[in-house]
Design a protein around this motif. Structure first.
Motif, PDB file in Angstrom:
ATOM      1  N   GLU A 157      -4.047  37.725 -18.610  1.00  0.00           N
ATOM      2  CA  GLU A 157      -5.294  38.242 -18.037  1.00  0.00           C
ATOM      3  C   GLU A 157      -5.447  37.879 -16.565  1.00  0.00           C
ATOM      4  N   PRO A 158      -5.178  36.616 -16.148  1.00  0.00           N
ATOM      5  CA  PRO A 158      -5.299  36.319 -14.703  1.00  0.00           C
ATOM      6  C   PRO A 158      -4.338  37.120 -13.836  1.00  0.00           C
ATOM      7  N   VAL A 159      -3.182  37.524 -14.402  1.00  0.00           N
ATOM      8  CA  VAL A 159      -2.200  38.254 -13.590  1.00  0.00           C
ATOM      9  C   VAL A 159      -2.479  39.748 -13.597  1.00  0.00           C
ATOM     10  N   PHE A 160      -2.724  40.315 -14.776  1.00  0.00           N
ATOM     11  CA  PHE A 160      -2.866  41.762 -14.890  1.00  0.00           C
ATOM     12  C   PHE A 160      -4.314  42.246 -14.760  1.00  0.00           C
ATOM     13  N   ASP A 161      -5.278  41.343 -14.864  1.00  0.00           N
ATOM     14  CA  ASP A 161      -6.684  41.733 -14.693  1.00  0.00           C
ATOM     15  C   ASP A 161      -7.424  40.668 -13.890  1.00  0.00           C
ATOM     16  N   PRO A 162      -7.016  40.453 -12.623  1.00  0.00           N
ATOM     17  CA  PRO A 162      -7.662  39.405 -11.812  1.00  0.00           C
ATOM     18  C   PRO A 162      -9.049  39.862 -11.367  1.00  0.00           C
ATOM     19  N   PRO A 163      -9.863  38.939 -10.936  1.00  0.00           N
ATOM     20  CA  PRO A 163     -11.174  39.319 -10.388  1.00  0.00           C
ATOM     21  C   PRO A 163     -11.028  40.266  -9.212  1.00  0.00           C
ATOM     22  N   PHE A 164     -12.031  41.099  -9.049  1.00  0.00           N
ATOM     23  CA  PHE A 164     -11.975  42.122  -8.000  1.00  0.00           C
ATOM     24  C   PHE A 164     -11.807  41.474  -6.620  1.00  0.00           C
ATOM     25  N   GLY A 165     -10.818  41.971  -5.887  1.00  0.00           N
ATOM     26  CA  GLY A 165     -10.575  41.499  -4.534  1.00  0.00           C
ATOM     27  C   GLY A 165      -9.743  40.240  -4.465  1.00  0.00           C
ATOM     28  N   GLU A 166      -9.241  39.709  -5.551  1.00  0.00           N
ATOM     29  CA  GLU A 166      -8.440  38.485  -5.556  1.00  0.00           C
ATOM     30  C   GLU A 166      -7.028  38.800  -6.036  1.00  0.00           C
ATOM     31  N   ASP A 167      -6.067  38.058  -5.501  1.00  0.00           N
ATOM     32  CA  ASP A 167      -4.678  38.169  -5.934  1.00  0.00           C
ATOM     33  C   ASP A 167      -4.389  37.146  -7.023  1.00  0.00           C
ATOM     34  N   PRO A 168      -3.462  37.462  -7.929  1.00  0.00           N
ATOM     35  CA  PRO A 168      -3.123  36.486  -8.971  1.00  0.00           C
ATOM     36  C   PRO A 168      -2.587  35.192  -8.368  1.00  0.00           C
ATOM     37  N   ALA A 169      -2.948  34.076  -8.959  1.00  0.00           N
ATOM     38  CA  ALA A 169      -2.484  32.776  -8.474  1.00  0.00           C
ATOM     39  C   ALA A 169      -1.030  32.557  -8.865  1.00  0.00           C
ATOM     40  N   SER A 170      -0.334  31.792  -8.039  1.00  0.00           N
ATOM     41  CA  SER A 170       1.084  31.541  -8.300  1.00  0.00           C
ATOM     42  C   SER A 170       1.302  30.781  -9.597  1.00  0.00           C
ATOM     43  N   GLU A 171       0.333  29.876  -9.961  1.00  0.00           N
ATOM     44  CA  GLU A 171       0.509  29.135 -11.207  1.00  0.00           C
ATOM     45  C   GLU A 171       0.402  30.030 -12.436  1.00  0.00           C
ATOM     46  N   ASP A 172      -0.087  31.266 -12.271  1.00  0.00           N
ATOM     47  CA  ASP A 172      -0.106  32.232 -13.363  1.00  0.00           C
ATOM     48  C   ASP A 172       1.088  33.192 -13.313  1.00  0.00           C
ATOM     49  N   VAL A 173       1.560  33.491 -12.110  1.00  0.00           N
ATOM     50  CA  VAL A 173       2.663  34.434 -11.955  1.00  0.00           C
ATOM     51  C   VAL A 173       3.996  33.794 -12.322  1.00  0.00           C
ATOM     52  N   VAL A 174       4.217  32.553 -11.875  1.00  0.00           N
ATOM     53  CA  VAL A 174       5.510  31.898 -12.098  1.00  0.00           C
ATOM     54  C   VAL A 174       5.850  31.769 -13.579  1.00  0.00           C
ATOM     55  N   PRO A 175       4.946  31.323 -14.464  1.00  0.00           N
ATOM     56  CA  PRO A 175       5.308  31.251 -15.885  1.00  0.00           C
ATOM     57  C   PRO A 175       5.693  32.605 -16.478  1.00  0.00           C
ATOM     58  N   LEU A 176       5.033  33.671 -16.046  1.00  0.00           N
ATOM     59  CA  LEU A 176       5.389  34.994 -16.555  1.00  0.00           C
ATOM     60  C   LEU A 176       6.790  35.404 -16.105  1.00  0.00           C
ATOM     61  N   VAL A 177       7.113  35.121 -14.854  1.00  0.00           N
ATOM     62  CA  VAL A 177       8.442  35.475 -14.338  1.00  0.00           C
ATOM     63  C   VAL A 177       9.525  34.679 -15.068  1.00  0.00           C
ATOM     64  N   VAL A 178       9.286  33.383 -15.246  1.00  0.00           N
ATOM     65  CA  VAL A 178      10.271  32.549 -15.943  1.00  0.00           C
ATOM     66  C   VAL A 178      10.436  33.005 -17.387  1.00  0.00           C
ATOM     67  N   ALA A 179       9.331  33.270 -18.080  1.00  0.00           N
ATOM     68  CA  ALA A 179       9.416  33.720 -19.471  1.00  0.00           C
ATOM     69  C   ALA A 179      10.144  35.051 -19.576  1.00  0.00           C
ATOM     70  N   ALA A 180       9.863  35.963 -18.636  1.00  0.00           N
ATOM     71  CA  ALA A 180      10.543  37.258 -18.656  1.00  0.00           C
ATOM     72  C   ALA A 180      12.047  37.106 -18.428  1.00  0.00           C
ATOM     73  N   ALA A 181      12.440  36.216 -17.511  1.00  0.00           N
ATOM     74  CA  ALA A 181      13.866  36.011 -17.239  1.00  0.00           C
ATOM     75  C   ALA A 181      14.572  35.399 -18.441  1.00  0.00           C
ATOM     76  N   VAL A 182      13.957  34.390 -19.048  1.00  0.00           N
ATOM     77  CA  VAL A 182      14.561  33.754 -20.226  1.00  0.00           C
ATOM     78  C   VAL A 182      14.658  34.752 -21.376  1.00  0.00           C
ATOM     79  N   LEU A 183      13.593  35.542 -21.577  1.00  0.00           N
ATOM     80  CA  LEU A 183      13.614  36.527 -22.651  1.00  0.00           C
ATOM     81  C   LEU A 183      14.692  37.574 -22.423  1.00  0.00           C
ATOM     82  N   PHE A 184      14.863  38.007 -21.177  1.00  0.00           N
ATOM     83  CA  PHE A 184      15.906  38.985 -20.867  1.00  0.00           C
ATOM     84  C   PHE A 184      17.291  38.440 -21.221  1.00  0.00           C
ATOM     85  N   VAL A 185      17.557  37.186 -20.869  1.00  0.00           N
ATOM     86  CA  VAL A 185      18.865  36.595 -21.159  1.00  0.00           C
ATOM     87  C   VAL A 185      19.076  36.491 -22.668  1.00  0.00           C
ATOM     88  N   VAL A 186      18.053  36.044 -23.394  1.00  0.00           N
ATOM     89  CA  VAL A 186      18.183  35.906 -24.850  1.00  0.00           C
ATOM     90  C   VAL A 186      18.437  37.259 -25.498  1.00  0.00           C
TER      91      VAL A 186
END
Length: 395
Positions: free
Chosen positions: A93-122
């Motif tokens: 929710e913080p990444v795909f539906d952030p508050p209006f006018g705000e960018d997603p925080a890095s502490e929310d984006v990084v876990p998604l990127v890491v999980a996506a990369a690990v899932l892709f490899v598996v």
């Protein structure tokens, strides 16, 4: 030469003549056929017919191993996706539906990127392993189909799983080598196109044309390399070689017959694709029609109902089952055609027919996946090297 005391030779006898060959009206004896193909150089129809005959005669072993692979691979993939989603669910929710006018925080984006990369490899590892088992399955079954010997699910499963890592290595290595020209074309074309798009010179339209031109230039090289390595899976299973040696061996077998192997492989793929699509079509139609009653019962507000959810689930299962059946047939048929091309090349160049007949004369063969007896034809490897004419031993 048979003597007939001046009488015409009977069926299967050669009359006297230059070279002792058969005369007009007296064809040579038919080649022995202990299994699905005659033990002589094969024609196009015999290769395609041998693939269909193998499927008809050994469908239980083929379908059993394929279903076993799906029963293992699909739950593992589903479990991996579930674990990945559950581990980062709070960050969606913080990444795909952030508050209006705000960018997603890095502490929310990084876990998604890491999980996506690990899932892709598996998913990649599990998918490659499943495909490798299926690729090893067809040459394993074909070995018994050519000799006319029976086989069982257990022996075929063990042999396919045992050779799957080597088949996966050969497939990935062949894909990297054959795909290198396409990767190089994209590696040159994409940066040039991006640079032209951000520049103020107005050359972006011309640069966009560069990528298709580079792909067209690299495509023939990729097809050429793919055909040269097309027999590697059969080599890994039937000769027990490693990935690198299998690619070299495939290249040696294809040399001098590239166009023939390319044409038969392409035709086999087209036939497999057409039949696979025909197998999927009834399931897709039934699934689509199953949604009609559920859609007709929608309330005025358009919200989901239990009937609609059940219809969607039923249609999804039908489409998935039809797609799996079509894909399994396509993989199986194309692999069988490639394995029969391997057998045909060895019959033409290395006297494999005589080795098979000698092996059959010695008694029952060891089960697939077990060690052959020392000195048997199964351990002899290629009879003659196509380059030197000397004993090759499988390289």
């Amino acid at each position: 030469m048979t003597q007939n005391n001046g009488q015409a030779p009977g069926p299967g006898q050669y009359a006297a003549g230059w070279g002792g060959g058969p005369q007009w009206g007296y064809p040579p004896p038919a080649a022995p056929q202990p299994g699905v193909i005659p033990l002589r150089p094969l024609e196009l129809g015999e290769i395609l017919g041998g693939a269909f005959a193998t499927i008809r005669g050994h469908w239980k072993q083929l379908a059993g191993v394929m279903l076993a692979v799906l029963a293992i691979v699909l739950p593992v993939m589903g479990l991996a996706v579930g674990i990945a989603v559950a581990s980062v669910f709070e960050h969606f929710e913080p990444v795909f539906d952030p508050p209006f006018g705000e960018d997603p925080a890095s502490e929310d984006v990084v876990p998604l990127v890491v999980a996506a990369a690990v899932l892709f490899v598996v998913l990649l590892v599990v998918g490659v392993f499943g495909t490798a088992v299926l690729a090893a399955l067809c040459p394993t079954v074909l070995k018994e189909a050519v000799t006319g010997r029976p086989t069982t699910f257990r022996t075929v499963w063990r042999a396919s799983v045992r050779r799957a890592p080597a088949v996966a290595g050969a497939t990935l290595l062949a894909g990297l080598i054959a795909g290198a020209p396409m990767i190089a074309a994209l590696g040159v074309g994409i940066p040039v196109t991006i640079a032209a798009a951000v520049s103020a010179d107005g050359d972006a339209p011309a640069a966009i044309v560069l990528i298709p031109l580079l792909i067209l230039a690299a495509l023939p090289v990729t097809v050429w390399l793919s055909t040269r390595f097309g027999l590697a899976s059969a080599v890994v299973v039937l000769e027990g070689l490693g990935p690198v040696a299998a690619l070299r061996r495939s290249t040696a077998l294809v040399r001098g017959a590239w166009w023939r192997i390319f044409g038969i492989t392409l035709l086999g793929g087209m036939i497999a694709g057409a039949i696979g699509w025909a197998m999927q079509l009834p399931f897709n139609l039934v699934g689509t029609f199953a949604l009609v009653p559920a859609m007709a019962g929608l309330p005025d507000d358009g919200g989901p109902t239990a009937g609609l959810i059940a219809g969607l689930g039923f249609a999804f299962l039908l489409v998935m089952f039809g797609g799996a059946a079509g894909q399994m047939f396509q993989i199986g048929f194309t692999q069988l055609v490639g394995s029969l091309l391997y057998v045909d090349q060895r019959i033409r160049r290395e006297g494999l027919a005589e080795a098979i007949l000698a092996d059959l004369a010695t008694g029952p063969a060891p089960a697939p996946g077990s060690a052959p007896a020392p000195g048997s034809a199964a351990t002899a490897g290629p009879a003659v090297s196509p380059e030197s004419g000397e004993a090759d031993g499988g390289r």
